[in-house]
Design a protein around this motif. Structure first.
Motif, PDB file in Angstrom:
ATOM      1  N   LEU A   1       4.686 -18.289   6.011  1.00  0.00           N
ATOM      2  CA  LEU A   1       4.732 -16.931   6.657  1.00  0.00           C
ATOM      3  C   LEU A   1       4.756 -15.802   5.735  1.00  0.00           C
ATOM      4  N   VAL A   2       5.743 -15.795   4.863  1.00  0.00           N
ATOM      5  CA  VAL A   2       5.838 -14.897   3.941  1.00  0.00           C
ATOM      6  C   VAL A   2       4.536 -14.888   2.908  1.00  0.00           C
ATOM      7  N   LEU A   3       4.064 -15.728   2.718  1.00  0.00           N
ATOM      8  CA  LEU A   3       2.534 -15.813   1.567  1.00  0.00           C
ATOM      9  C   LEU A   3       1.577 -15.169   2.639  1.00  0.00           C
ATOM     10  N   ILE A   4       1.413 -15.540   3.954  1.00  0.00           N
ATOM     11  CA  ILE A   4       0.408 -14.831   4.953  1.00  0.00           C
ATOM     12  C   ILE A   4       0.678 -13.308   5.139  1.00  0.00           C
ATOM     13  N   ILE A   5       1.879 -12.860   4.857  1.00  0.00           N
ATOM     14  CA  ILE A   5       2.067 -11.504   5.183  1.00  0.00           C
ATOM     15  C   ILE A   5       1.874 -10.797   3.729  1.00  0.00           C
ATOM     16  N   MET A   6       1.972 -11.527   2.743  1.00  0.00           N
ATOM     17  CA  MET A   6       1.609 -10.985   1.190  1.00  0.00           C
ATOM     18  C   MET A   6       0.150 -10.868   1.112  1.00  0.00           C
ATOM     19  N   GLU A   7      -0.576 -12.064   1.589  1.00  0.00           N
ATOM     20  CA  GLU A   7      -1.932 -11.822   1.705  1.00  0.00           C
ATOM     21  C   GLU A   7      -2.533 -10.802   2.166  1.00  0.00           C
ATOM     22  N   VAL A   8      -2.067 -10.466   3.413  1.00  0.00           N
ATOM     23  CA  VAL A   8      -2.573  -9.174   4.276  1.00  0.00           C
ATOM     24  C   VAL A   8      -2.159  -7.845   3.172  1.00  0.00           C
ATOM     25  N   LEU A   9      -1.012  -7.870   2.582  1.00  0.00           N
ATOM     26  CA  LEU A   9      -0.634  -6.893   1.967  1.00  0.00           C
ATOM     27  C   LEU A   9      -1.510  -6.721   0.660  1.00  0.00           C
ATOM     28  N   GLY A  10      -2.055  -7.654   0.151  1.00  0.00           N
ATOM     29  CA  GLY A  10      -3.134  -7.689  -0.980  1.00  0.00           C
ATOM     30  C   GLY A  10      -4.219  -7.194  -0.434  1.00  0.00           C
ATOM     31  N   THR A  11      -4.648  -7.506   0.799  1.00  0.00           N
ATOM     32  CA  THR A  11      -5.878  -6.933   1.512  1.00  0.00           C
ATOM     33  C   THR A  11      -5.832  -5.167   1.711  1.00  0.00           C
ATOM     34  N   VAL A  12      -4.400  -4.789   2.001  1.00  0.00           N
ATOM     35  CA  VAL A  12      -4.392  -3.504   1.946  1.00  0.00           C
ATOM     36  C   VAL A  12      -4.455  -2.780   1.142  1.00  0.00           C
ATOM     37  N   LEU A  13      -3.802  -3.325  -0.062  1.00  0.00           N
ATOM     38  CA  LEU A  13      -3.838  -2.850  -1.599  1.00  0.00           C
ATOM     39  C   LEU A  13      -5.138  -2.740  -2.073  1.00  0.00           C
ATOM     40  N   HIS A  14      -5.999  -3.814  -1.841  1.00  0.00           N
ATOM     41  CA  HIS A  14      -7.199  -3.649  -2.256  1.00  0.00           C
ATOM     42  C   HIS A  14      -8.256  -2.609  -1.617  1.00  0.00           C
ATOM     43  N   TYR A  15      -7.986  -2.456  -0.252  1.00  0.00           N
ATOM     44  CA  TYR A  15      -8.679  -1.268   0.389  1.00  0.00           C
ATOM     45  C   TYR A  15      -8.283  -0.085  -0.306  1.00  0.00           C
ATOM     46  N   LEU A  16      -6.808   0.195  -0.486  1.00  0.00           N
ATOM     47  CA  LEU A  16      -6.466   1.495  -1.346  1.00  0.00           C
ATOM     48  C   LEU A  16      -6.918   1.646  -2.442  1.00  0.00           C
ATOM     49  N   LYS A  17      -7.451   0.767  -3.152  1.00  0.00           N
ATOM     50  CA  LYS A  17      -7.968   1.004  -4.518  1.00  0.00           C
ATOM     51  C   LYS A  17      -9.473   1.069  -4.434  1.00  0.00           C
ATOM     52  N   SER A  18     -10.209   0.459  -3.569  1.00  0.00           N
ATOM     53  CA  SER A  18     -11.722   0.394  -3.651  1.00  0.00           C
ATOM     54  C   SER A  18     -12.198   1.078  -2.377  1.00  0.00           C
ATOM     55  N   HIS A  19     -11.439   1.279  -1.532  1.00  0.00           N
ATOM     56  CA  HIS A  19     -11.912   1.561   0.067  1.00  0.00           C
ATOM     57  C   HIS A  19     -13.016   0.530   0.602  1.00  0.00           C
ATOM     58  N   ALA A  20     -12.812  -0.599   0.237  1.00  0.00           N
ATOM     59  CA  ALA A  20     -13.885  -1.775   0.618  1.00  0.00           C
ATOM     60  C   ALA A  20     -13.083  -2.884   1.254  1.00  0.00           C
ATOM     61  N   THR A  21     -13.514  -3.412   2.280  1.00  0.00           N
ATOM     62  CA  THR A  21     -12.822  -4.874   2.678  1.00  0.00           C
ATOM     63  C   THR A  21     -13.565  -6.056   2.179  1.00  0.00           C
ATOM     64  N   SER A  22     -12.942  -7.033   2.394  1.00  0.00           N
ATOM     65  CA  SER A  22     -13.419  -8.341   1.786  1.00  0.00           C
ATOM     66  C   SER A  22     -13.020  -9.376   2.766  1.00  0.00           C
ATOM     67  N   LEU A  23     -13.971 -10.375   2.940  1.00  0.00           N
ATOM     68  CA  LEU A  23     -13.922 -11.563   3.935  1.00  0.00           C
ATOM     69  C   LEU A  23     -12.994 -12.500   3.273  1.00  0.00           C
ATOM     70  N   ARG A  24     -12.953 -12.615   1.979  1.00  0.00           N
ATOM     71  CA  ARG A  24     -12.104 -13.841   1.515  1.00  0.00           C
ATOM     72  C   ARG A  24     -10.707 -13.860   1.704  1.00  0.00           C
ATOM     73  N   PRO A  25      -9.909 -12.809   1.521  1.00  0.00           N
ATOM     74  CA  PRO A  25      -8.459 -12.948   2.028  1.00  0.00           C
ATOM     75  C   PRO A  25      -8.191 -13.373   3.240  1.00  0.00           C
ATOM     76  N   PHE A  26      -8.819 -12.792   4.362  1.00  0.00           N
ATOM     77  CA  PHE A  26      -8.755 -13.291   5.736  1.00  0.00           C
ATOM     78  C   PHE A  26      -9.070 -14.884   5.867  1.00  0.00           C
ATOM     79  N   LEU A  27     -10.099 -15.179   5.214  1.00  0.00           N
ATOM     80  CA  LEU A  27     -10.233 -16.822   5.126  1.00  0.00           C
ATOM     81  C   LEU A  27      -9.046 -17.908   4.631  1.00  0.00           C
TER      82      LEU A  27
END
Length: 194
Positions: A100-126
Motif C-alpha cells: 500500500l505504501v508503494l502504491i501511494i509512492m507511485e501515485v506521488l511519483g506521478t504527481v511529481l512528474h506532472y509538476l516537472k513536465s506538466h504531462a501525464t503518463s499512462l505507465r505509472p498507473f499500469l
C-alpha cells in the motif's frame, strides 16, 4: 505571445499595441486570456503540490502504522498470546501494508512528474494496477491459508473458497493484462522515439 512582447520592446510600445505578423493588432482580450491561463496553470501547480504533500504524509503515516502493527503482532506472538497462524497473518499483513505504501509512492511519483513536465503518463498507473492486484492476491492467499473450518459449516466454506478462487483468478488476469499492456506500450514508445 512571446513574439508580441519582443516586437513591442523593439518598437518601444506596449504588447497590446504592437502589430502581429500579418498586420493585425493584439487585442486586449488576448492579454486577459493569457493572464487567466497563467493564473490557472499556477493554481493547477499549487493544487498538485498540495496533493503531492498529502500523499507523502499519507505514505509516511501508512509506513509507521505498518511497522507498528507488525511489531505489535510479533510482540503478541513472542508473548504467547498469538498462534502460528497469527504470526503468518501478521507477516502477510505487513507485506500488504508495505505494498500500500508503494502504491501511494507511485501515485506521488506521478504527481511529481506532472509538476516537472506538466504531462501525464499512462505507465505509472499500469504499475499501480499491478501492485494493487498483487496486494489482492496476497490477501486472498493469506485468508485461505490461515482460515480454519472450526466455526464455518462445510457449505459456507465451499462458497467462500469458490468466491476466493474467482477473486484470485480475476486478480491474476489483471496482472497478466497490465503486464502485457506495459510490454506493448514500451515497444510503441521505442518505435516512436527518433
Amino acid at each position: 505571445m512571446d513574439y508580441d512582447k519582443l516586437r513591442a520592446e523593439k518598437l518601444g510600445g506596449d504588447a497590446h499595441q504592437a502589430p502581429l505578423p500579418g498586420g493585425h493588432k493584439a487585442e486586449p482580450e488576448d492579454a486577459i486570456s493569457g493572464f487567466s491561463s497563467r493564473w490557472l496553470e499556477r493554481a493547477d501547480s499549487v493544487i498538485y503540490a498540495i496533493v503531492g504533500a498529502s500523499f507523502l504524509v499519507g505514505a509516511l503515516c501508512a509506513l509507521v502504522y505498518s511497522f507498528w502493527t507488525f511489531g505489535t503482532g510479533l510482540n503478541n506472538a513472542i508473548g504467547g498470546s498469538s498462534t502460528a497462524g497469527g504470526v503468518a497473518d501478521t507477516i502477510i499483513q505487513f507485506v500488504s501494508d508495505l505494498l500500500l505504501v508503494l502504491i501511494i509512492m507511485e501515485v506521488l511519483g506521478t504527481v511529481l512528474h506532472y509538476l516537472k513536465s506538466h504531462a501525464t503518463s499512462l505507465r505509472p498507473f499500469l504499475f499501480i494496477g499491478i501492485v494493487s492486484a498483487t496486494r489482492s492476491i496476497l490477501s486472498i492467499g493469506a485468508r485461505l491459508s490461515i482460515s480454519g473450518t472450526t466455526d464455518i459449516t462445510k457449505a459456507q466454506n465451499v462458497i467462500e473458497f469458490r468466491n476466493s478462487m474467482i477473486e484470485l483468478g480475476v486478480s491474476a488476469a489483471v496482472v497478466l493484462a497490465l503486464g502485457i499492456t506495459i510490454k506493448l506500450l514500451g515497444k510503441l514508445i521505442e518505435e516512436e522515439a527518433p
